[in-house]
Design an enzyme around this catalytic site. Structure first.
Site, PDB file in Angstrom:
ATOM      1  N   ASP A 131       0.814  -1.215   0.000  1.00 56.54           N
ATOM      2  CA  ASP A 131       0.000   0.000   0.000  1.00 56.54           C
ATOM      3  C   ASP A 131       0.852   1.271   0.000  1.00 56.54           C
ATOM      4  O   ASP A 131       2.067   1.225   0.190  1.00 56.54           O
ATOM      5  CB  ASP A 131      -0.966  -0.007   1.198  1.00 56.54           C
ATOM      6  CG  ASP A 131      -0.303  -0.457   2.505  1.00 56.54           C
ATOM      7  OD1 ASP A 131       0.933  -0.419   2.579  1.00 56.54           O
ATOM      8  OD2 ASP A 131      -1.017  -0.829   3.456  1.00 56.54           O
ATOM      9  N   ASN A 145      -8.048  -3.005  13.993  1.00 52.13           N
ATOM     10  CA  ASN A 145      -9.424  -3.352  13.592  1.00 52.13           C
ATOM     11  C   ASN A 145      -9.458  -4.565  12.659  1.00 52.13           C
ATOM     12  O   ASN A 145     -10.467  -4.833  12.019  1.00 52.13           O
ATOM     13  CB  ASN A 145     -10.115  -2.147  12.933  1.00 52.13           C
ATOM     14  CG  ASN A 145      -9.378  -1.665  11.686  1.00 52.13           C
ATOM     15  OD1 ASN A 145      -8.375  -2.254  11.291  1.00 52.13           O
ATOM     16  ND2 ASN A 145      -9.869  -0.602  11.082  1.00 52.13           N
ATOM     17  N   HIS A 190      -7.552  -4.944   9.984  1.00 48.95           N
ATOM     18  CA  HIS A 190      -7.294  -4.679   8.565  1.00 48.95           C
ATOM     19  C   HIS A 190      -5.946  -5.270   8.145  1.00 48.95           C
ATOM     20  O   HIS A 190      -5.045  -5.468   8.948  1.00 48.95           O
ATOM     21  CB  HIS A 190      -7.423  -3.186   8.224  1.00 48.95           C
ATOM     22  CG  HIS A 190      -6.291  -2.312   8.617  1.00 48.95           C
ATOM     23  ND1 HIS A 190      -6.451  -0.977   8.918  1.00 48.95           N
ATOM     24  CD2 HIS A 190      -4.965  -2.548   8.743  1.00 48.95           C
ATOM     25  CE1 HIS A 190      -5.288  -0.452   9.190  1.00 48.95           C
ATOM     26  NE2 HIS A 190      -4.366  -1.371   9.105  1.00 48.95           N
ATOM     27  N   GLU A 238     -10.027  -2.063   4.879  1.00 48.45           N
ATOM     28  CA  GLU A 238     -10.733  -1.724   6.097  1.00 48.45           C
ATOM     29  C   GLU A 238     -11.965  -2.617   6.289  1.00 48.45           C
ATOM     30  O   GLU A 238     -12.447  -3.221   5.326  1.00 48.45           O
ATOM     31  CB  GLU A 238     -11.158  -0.255   6.047  1.00 48.45           C
ATOM     32  CG  GLU A 238      -9.987   0.721   5.913  1.00 48.45           C
ATOM     33  CD  GLU A 238      -9.212   0.905   7.213  1.00 48.45           C
ATOM     34  OE1 GLU A 238      -9.266   0.023   8.091  1.00 48.45           O
ATOM     35  OE2 GLU A 238      -8.548   1.937   7.359  1.00 48.45           O
TER      36      GLU A 238
HETATM   37  C1  GLP Z   1      -0.890   0.289   8.527  1.00 47.43           C
HETATM   38  C2  GLP Z   1      -0.488  -0.506   7.289  1.00 47.43           C
HETATM   39  C3  GLP Z   1      -0.683  -1.982   7.507  1.00 47.43           C
HETATM   40  C4  GLP Z   1      -0.065  -2.407   8.825  1.00 47.43           C
HETATM   41  C5  GLP Z   1      -0.749  -1.697   9.962  1.00 47.43           C
HETATM   42  C6  GLP Z   1      -0.218  -2.084  11.329  1.00 47.43           C
HETATM   43  O1  GLP Z   1      -2.247   0.531   8.565  1.00 47.43           O
HETATM   44  N1  GLP Z   1      -1.200  -0.108   6.122  1.00 47.43           N
HETATM   45  O2  GLP Z   1      -0.118  -2.689   6.412  1.00 47.43           O
HETATM   46  O3  GLP Z   1      -0.184  -3.791   8.989  1.00 47.43           O
HETATM   47  O4  GLP Z   1      -0.530  -0.302   9.766  1.00 47.43           O
HETATM   48  O5  GLP Z   1       0.941  -1.390  11.592  1.00 47.43           O
HETATM   49  P1  GLP Z   1       1.874  -1.632  12.852  1.00 47.43           P
HETATM   50  O6  GLP Z   1       2.730  -2.786  12.507  1.00 47.43           O
HETATM   51  O7  GLP Z   1       2.652  -0.357  12.980  1.00 47.43           O
HETATM   52  O8  GLP Z   1       0.993  -1.883  14.012  1.00 47.43           O
END
Ligand code: GLP
Length: 241
Positions: free
Chosen positions: A67, A136, A138, A143
Protein backbone atom coordinates in the site's frame (compact mmCIF):
# COMPACT_ATOMS: atom_id res chain seq x y z
CA UNK A 1 -2.23 -22.56 9.22
CA UNK A 2 0.98 -22.65 11.22
CA UNK A 3 1.36 -20.45 14.28
CA UNK A 4 4.79 -19.80 15.78
CA UNK A 5 4.94 -18.25 19.21
CA UNK A 6 7.82 -15.82 19.67
CA UNK A 7 9.22 -15.28 23.14
CA UNK A 8 10.17 -11.65 22.56
CA UNK A 9 10.57 -9.01 19.87
CA UNK A 10 13.94 -10.27 18.74
CA UNK A 11 12.73 -13.86 18.55
CA UNK A 12 9.75 -12.71 16.48
CA UNK A 13 12.03 -10.84 14.08
CA UNK A 14 14.38 -13.82 13.73
CA UNK A 15 11.61 -16.38 13.22
CA UNK A 16 9.92 -14.25 10.57
CA UNK A 17 13.25 -13.41 8.90
CA UNK A 18 14.14 -17.11 8.78
CA UNK A 19 10.94 -17.85 6.92
CA UNK A 20 11.50 -15.01 4.44
CA UNK A 21 15.17 -15.94 3.97
CA UNK A 22 14.19 -19.50 3.16
CA UNK A 23 11.95 -18.12 0.42
CA UNK A 24 14.80 -16.01 -1.01
CA UNK A 25 17.26 -18.90 -0.85
CA UNK A 26 14.87 -21.38 -2.46
CA UNK A 27 13.88 -18.95 -5.22
CA UNK A 28 16.46 -16.16 -5.65
CA UNK A 29 14.23 -14.27 -8.11
CA UNK A 30 11.14 -14.58 -5.92
CA UNK A 31 8.48 -11.87 -5.71
CA UNK A 32 8.09 -10.67 -2.14
CA UNK A 33 4.98 -8.77 -1.13
CA UNK A 34 6.16 -6.33 1.54
CA UNK A 35 4.51 -4.40 4.33
CA UNK A 36 5.22 -1.29 6.38
CA UNK A 37 4.44 -0.30 9.97
CA UNK A 38 6.23 -1.04 13.22
CA UNK A 39 5.71 -4.81 13.02
CA UNK A 40 8.15 -5.64 10.17
CA UNK A 41 11.02 -3.33 11.26
CA UNK A 42 12.82 -6.03 13.28
CA UNK A 43 12.41 -8.53 10.46
CA UNK A 44 13.94 -6.09 7.95
CA UNK A 45 16.85 -5.37 10.33
CA UNK A 46 17.49 -9.09 10.64
CA UNK A 47 17.45 -9.60 6.85
CA UNK A 48 19.94 -6.72 6.51
CA UNK A 49 22.21 -8.31 9.12
CA UNK A 50 22.21 -11.65 7.30
CA UNK A 51 22.80 -9.88 3.97
CA UNK A 52 25.84 -8.11 5.47
CA UNK A 53 27.19 -11.42 6.71
CA UNK A 54 26.95 -12.75 3.16
CA UNK A 55 24.13 -15.19 3.90
CA UNK A 56 21.48 -13.50 1.73
CA UNK A 57 21.50 -12.11 -1.79
CA UNK A 58 18.77 -9.74 -3.00
CA UNK A 59 20.21 -9.14 -6.46
CA UNK A 60 17.43 -11.04 -8.25
CA UNK A 61 14.61 -10.45 -5.74
CA UNK A 62 11.56 -8.47 -6.85
CA UNK A 63 9.21 -6.73 -4.43
CA UNK A 64 5.73 -5.26 -4.46
CA UNK A 65 4.45 -3.31 -1.49
CA UNK A 66 0.96 -3.63 -0.13
CA UNK A 67 0.00 0.00 0.00
CA UNK A 68 0.82 3.71 -0.14
CA UNK A 69 -0.98 6.90 0.90
CA UNK A 70 -2.74 8.72 -1.90
CA UNK A 71 -1.31 12.18 -2.49
CA UNK A 72 1.98 11.27 -0.80
CA UNK A 73 5.22 12.13 -2.63
CA UNK A 74 7.68 9.21 -2.67
CA UNK A 75 10.37 11.38 -1.03
CA UNK A 76 8.10 12.55 1.77
CA UNK A 77 9.28 11.23 5.17
CA UNK A 78 5.92 9.57 5.89
CA UNK A 79 5.63 7.79 2.55
CA UNK A 80 5.82 4.03 2.43
CA UNK A 81 8.39 4.46 -0.37
CA UNK A 82 10.66 6.22 2.09
CA UNK A 83 9.97 3.65 4.81
CA UNK A 84 11.02 0.81 2.53
CA UNK A 85 14.18 2.55 1.35
CA UNK A 86 15.19 3.43 4.91
CA UNK A 87 14.49 0.06 6.48
CA UNK A 88 15.42 -2.34 3.70
CA UNK A 89 16.07 -1.35 0.09
CA UNK A 90 19.01 1.02 0.61
CA UNK A 91 20.69 -1.47 2.96
CA UNK A 92 20.76 -4.55 0.71
CA UNK A 93 21.75 -5.25 -2.90
CA UNK A 94 18.24 -5.10 -4.31
CA UNK A 95 17.96 -3.42 -7.73
CA UNK A 96 15.92 -0.18 -7.64
CA UNK A 97 14.14 -1.14 -10.86
CA UNK A 98 12.86 -4.32 -9.21
CA UNK A 99 10.98 -2.70 -6.32
CA UNK A 100 7.41 -1.57 -6.83
CA UNK A 101 4.94 0.48 -4.78
CA UNK A 102 1.74 2.29 -5.67
CA UNK A 103 2.41 5.84 -6.88
CA UNK A 104 0.81 8.19 -4.35
CA UNK A 105 1.10 11.09 -6.79
CA UNK A 106 -0.60 9.41 -9.73
CA UNK A 107 -3.03 11.94 -11.24
CA UNK A 108 -5.85 9.44 -11.69
CA UNK A 109 -6.74 6.83 -9.05
CA UNK A 110 -8.43 4.35 -11.38
CA UNK A 111 -5.52 4.37 -13.78
CA UNK A 112 -3.07 3.92 -10.92
CA UNK A 113 -5.00 0.92 -9.54
CA UNK A 114 -5.02 -0.72 -12.97
CA UNK A 115 -1.32 0.03 -13.42
CA UNK A 116 -0.36 -1.47 -10.06
CA UNK A 117 -2.51 -4.55 -10.65
CA UNK A 118 -0.72 -5.02 -13.96
CA UNK A 119 2.64 -4.70 -12.19
CA UNK A 120 1.74 -7.57 -9.84
CA UNK A 121 0.39 -9.73 -12.63
CA UNK A 122 3.37 -8.90 -14.86
CA UNK A 123 5.73 -10.18 -12.16
CA UNK A 124 3.88 -13.49 -12.25
CA UNK A 125 2.17 -13.02 -8.87
CA UNK A 126 3.53 -12.95 -5.35
CA UNK A 127 5.53 -15.83 -3.90
CA UNK A 128 5.40 -14.67 -0.30
CA UNK A 129 3.25 -11.87 1.08
CA UNK A 130 4.24 -10.32 4.39
CA UNK A 131 1.40 -8.82 6.43
CA UNK A 132 0.98 -6.89 9.64
CA UNK A 133 -2.48 -6.50 11.09
CA UNK A 134 -4.37 -3.37 12.11
CA UNK A 135 -6.12 -3.11 15.48
CA UNK A 136 -9.42 -3.35 13.59
CA UNK A 137 -8.28 -6.48 11.74
CA UNK A 138 -7.29 -4.68 8.56
CA UNK A 139 -4.58 -6.00 6.27
CA UNK A 140 -2.84 -3.61 3.91
CA UNK A 141 -5.43 -0.86 4.04
CA UNK A 142 -8.41 -3.17 3.53
CA UNK A 143 -10.73 -1.72 6.10
CA UNK A 144 -13.67 -3.53 7.75
CA UNK A 145 -16.55 -3.98 5.33
CA UNK A 146 -14.33 -4.12 2.25
CA UNK A 147 -15.35 -6.69 -0.35
CA UNK A 148 -13.12 -9.75 -0.43
CA UNK A 149 -13.15 -9.76 -4.25
CA UNK A 150 -11.18 -6.56 -4.77
CA UNK A 151 -7.73 -6.21 -6.28
CA UNK A 152 -5.72 -2.97 -6.05
CA UNK A 153 -8.04 -0.11 -5.15
CA UNK A 154 -8.19 3.25 -3.44
CA UNK A 155 -9.75 3.34 0.05
CA UNK A 156 -10.95 5.96 2.48
CA UNK A 157 -9.15 5.35 5.75
CA UNK A 158 -11.25 4.71 8.85
CA UNK A 159 -10.92 6.82 11.98
CA UNK A 160 -9.46 3.79 13.82
CA UNK A 161 -6.67 3.45 11.25
CA UNK A 162 -6.02 7.18 11.23
CA UNK A 163 -5.71 7.18 15.00
CA UNK A 164 -3.37 4.17 14.98
CA UNK A 165 -1.09 5.83 12.41
CA UNK A 166 -1.35 9.37 13.76
CA UNK A 167 1.99 8.97 15.53
CA UNK A 168 3.75 9.08 12.16
CA UNK A 169 2.15 12.45 11.34
CA UNK A 170 3.30 14.91 14.00
CA UNK A 171 1.74 17.81 12.07
CA UNK A 172 -1.62 16.01 12.37
CA UNK A 173 -2.10 16.04 8.60
CA UNK A 174 -2.74 12.44 7.79
CA UNK A 175 -4.02 11.56 4.32
CA UNK A 176 -7.65 10.48 4.04
CA UNK A 177 -7.11 7.98 1.24
CA UNK A 178 -4.66 5.23 0.36
CA UNK A 179 -3.96 2.74 -2.40
CA UNK A 180 -3.92 -0.85 -1.28
CA UNK A 181 -3.70 -4.32 -2.72
CA UNK A 182 -7.14 -5.82 -2.26
CA UNK A 183 -7.98 -8.99 -0.38
CA UNK A 184 -8.06 -10.85 -3.68
CA UNK A 185 -4.52 -9.71 -4.53
CA UNK A 186 -3.33 -10.80 -1.07
CA UNK A 187 -5.11 -14.16 -1.18
CA UNK A 188 -3.54 -14.92 -4.56
CA UNK A 189 -0.06 -14.90 -3.03
CA UNK A 190 1.37 -18.41 -2.87
CA UNK A 191 2.42 -18.02 0.76
CA UNK A 192 1.42 -15.55 3.44
CA UNK A 193 3.46 -14.58 6.48
CA UNK A 194 1.49 -12.64 9.09
CA UNK A 195 3.31 -11.05 12.01
CA UNK A 196 1.79 -9.48 15.11
CA UNK A 197 3.18 -8.20 18.36
CA UNK A 198 1.75 -6.60 21.45
CA UNK A 199 -1.55 -6.85 23.29
CA UNK A 200 -3.09 -4.14 21.10
CA UNK A 201 -3.27 -6.78 18.35
CA UNK A 202 -4.65 -9.62 20.53
CA UNK A 203 -8.34 -8.99 19.84
CA UNK A 204 -7.87 -8.59 16.08
CA UNK A 205 -5.62 -11.64 15.89
CA UNK A 206 -7.98 -13.96 17.79
CA UNK A 207 -10.99 -12.72 15.82
CA UNK A 208 -9.10 -13.15 12.54
CA UNK A 209 -7.72 -16.62 13.15
CA UNK A 210 -10.47 -18.18 15.23
CA UNK A 211 -13.62 -16.15 14.62
CA UNK A 212 -16.12 -16.23 11.78
CA UNK A 213 -14.87 -15.26 8.33
CA UNK A 214 -16.41 -11.88 7.68
CA UNK A 215 -15.58 -8.69 5.76
CA UNK A 216 -15.96 -6.90 9.13
CA UNK A 217 -12.62 -8.49 10.10
CA UNK A 218 -10.68 -8.36 6.81
CA UNK A 219 -7.86 -10.62 8.08
CA UNK A 220 -10.37 -13.40 8.87
CA UNK A 221 -10.28 -14.41 5.19
CA UNK A 222 -6.72 -15.61 5.75
CA UNK A 223 -8.18 -18.73 7.42
CA UNK A 224 -9.01 -19.87 3.88
CA UNK A 225 -5.47 -19.49 2.56
CA UNK A 226 -3.72 -22.83 2.17
CA UNK A 227 -0.25 -21.60 3.14
CA UNK A 228 -0.55 -19.16 6.02
CA UNK A 229 2.19 -18.80 8.62
CA UNK A 230 1.66 -16.59 11.67
CA UNK A 231 4.50 -15.42 13.90
CA UNK A 232 3.29 -13.60 16.99
CA UNK A 233 4.37 -12.88 20.53
CA UNK A 234 2.62 -13.98 23.73
CA UNK A 235 0.78 -10.67 24.10
CA UNK A 236 -0.63 -10.81 20.58
CA UNK A 237 -1.64 -14.46 21.09
CA UNK A 238 -3.12 -13.89 24.55
CA UNK A 239 -6.78 -14.05 23.47
CA UNK A 240 -6.42 -17.18 21.34
CA UNK A 241 -8.36 -20.19 22.57
C1 GLP B 1 -0.89 0.29 8.53
C2 GLP B 1 -0.49 -0.51 7.29
C3 GLP B 1 -0.68 -1.98 7.51
C4 GLP B 1 -0.06 -2.41 8.83
C5 GLP B 1 -0.75 -1.70 9.96
C6 GLP B 1 -0.22 -2.08 11.33
O1 GLP B 1 -2.25 0.53 8.56
N1 GLP B 1 -1.20 -0.11 6.12
O2 GLP B 1 -0.12 -2.69 6.41
O3 GLP B 1 -0.18 -3.79 8.99
O4 GLP B 1 -0.53 -0.30 9.77
O5 GLP B 1 0.94 -1.39 11.59
P1 GLP B 1 1.87 -1.63 12.85
O6 GLP B 1 2.73 -2.79 12.51
O7 GLP B 1 2.65 -0.36 12.98
O8 GLP B 1 0.99 -1.88 14.01
Amino acid sequence: MRIYRAKDEQDLARKAANIMSAQIIMKPDCVLGLATGASPVGLYNQLVEWYRKGDLDFSCVRTVNLDEYKGMAPDSPQSYHMFMWEHLFSRVNIRPERVFLPDGLAPDSNTECLRYNAVITGLGGIDMQLLGIGVNGHIGFNEPGEEFAKEVHCVKLTESTKQANQKYFPDGRMPDYAYTMGIKSIMQAKRILLIAKGEKKAKALAASLQGPITPEIPASILQLHNDLTVVADDDALSLMR
